[in-house]
Enzyme design. Structure first.
Site, mmCIF file in Angstrom:
data_model
loop_
_atom_site.group_PDB
_atom_site.id
_atom_site.type_symbol
_atom_site.label_atom_id
_atom_site.label_comp_id
_atom_site.label_asym_id
_atom_site.label_seq_id
_atom_site.Cartn_x
_atom_site.Cartn_y
_atom_site.Cartn_z
ATOM 1 N N GLU A 52 0.439 -2.082 14.340
ATOM 2 C CA GLU A 52 2.249 -2.415 14.214
ATOM 3 C C GLU A 52 3.774 -2.265 14.241
ATOM 4 O OE1 GLU A 52 2.377 -3.040 9.394
ATOM 5 O OE2 GLU A 52 4.568 -3.460 9.409
ATOM 6 N N ARG A 56 12.812 -2.644 12.616
ATOM 7 C CA ARG A 56 13.930 -2.156 11.877
ATOM 8 C C ARG A 56 14.770 -1.556 13.206
ATOM 9 N NH1 ARG A 56 9.707 1.111 7.592
ATOM 10 N NH2 ARG A 56 8.787 -0.372 7.208
ATOM 11 N N LYS A 140 -1.371 -7.268 2.387
ATOM 12 C CA LYS A 140 -0.979 -5.915 3.212
ATOM 13 C C LYS A 140 0.032 -5.100 0.772
ATOM 14 C CE LYS A 140 3.665 -2.816 4.356
ATOM 15 N NZ LYS A 140 4.096 -2.656 5.376
#
Ligand code: 3PG
Length: 220
Positions: A52, A56, A140
């Site tokens: 993943e 960011r 998630k």
């Protein structure tokens, strides 16, 4: 809230086949574009082939493009997707899946129409119930440790036994097993496989060893 369209069940099947490939999904925040391919290569060589990459950092989208090109055998998810606009960017760079830290109606609605499956981030039964109504079955669980951890996941299995989770947030080599032992956990995610100090030092051998340790310890 009116739900006009539900998620096709094929998206759930796609997520299941991705998560079957790895019980551990490293979460990457790539600060220097030149680290993208060597870092991903070390993880994949260590045996972790589902990654993943979070949005960011400024170079995240470019990093995902490069990783996809260099490592076609890896499944690359785009993480920290906060808006439908970012979801579209993830589609454009060839994401295999999308991960969100939390949920909004806009994301749930967009995900239903996308051909790229989403793992929506939930921390409460209410968020889970909303996703469930849209047809989502895989989530998630974030932030896992701060939101009740293993106990919370056991409790979720009461009202919604068919939901399955990838918990992340506060998970590491020492507690991953506790999560993976639960019936409603398919894999775990975390940044412990990519410590900033090792990435900054470009110590790809050490990262490959961390990945190998996790891959061997937690294999299906
Ligand atoms: C995530 O986005 O999934 C988290 O930042 C990962 O959490 P961790 O850093 O506690 O592993």
């Amino acid at each position: 809230m009116t739900i006009e369209k539900q998620l096709p069940s094929t998206r759930t099947t796609e997520l299941d086949s991705i998560c079957l490939k790895a019980e551990v999904i490293p979460v990457l925040a790539i600060a220097r574009i030149e680290d993208a391919v060597p870092l991903a290569t070390a993880l994949v060589e260590g045996g972790l082939t589902v990654l993943e990459v979070t949005l960011r950092t400024d170079c995240a989208l470019d990093a995902i493009r490069r990783i996809n090109e260099a490592l076609p055998q890896a499944s690359v998810g785009v993480g920290t997707v906060l808006t439908p606009a970012q979801y579209r960017q993830a589609e454009q760079v060839g994401a295999d899946f999308v991960v969100t830290p939390g949920t909004t109606e806009a994301l749930y609605r967009y995900g239903v129409t996308s051909s790229v499956p989403m793992l929506p981030g939930v921390a409460t039964v209410s968020e889970l119930m909303t996703g469930w109504q849209y047809g989502y079955r895989r989530f998630k669980f974030f932030p896992a440790e701060a939101s009740g951890g293993v106990k919370a996941l056991k409790a979720f299995a009461g009202p919604i036994p068919d939901a399955r989770f990838c918990p992340t947030g506060g998970i590491g080599i020492n507690n991953a097993e506790d999560y993976l032992a639960l019936k409603n956990v398919m894999c775990v995610g975390g940044s412990w496989l990519t410590p900033k100090s090792l990435v900054d030092a470009e110590d790809w051998d050490a990262i490959r060893s961390l990945a190998r340790e996790a891959a061997e310890r937690f294999h299906h």
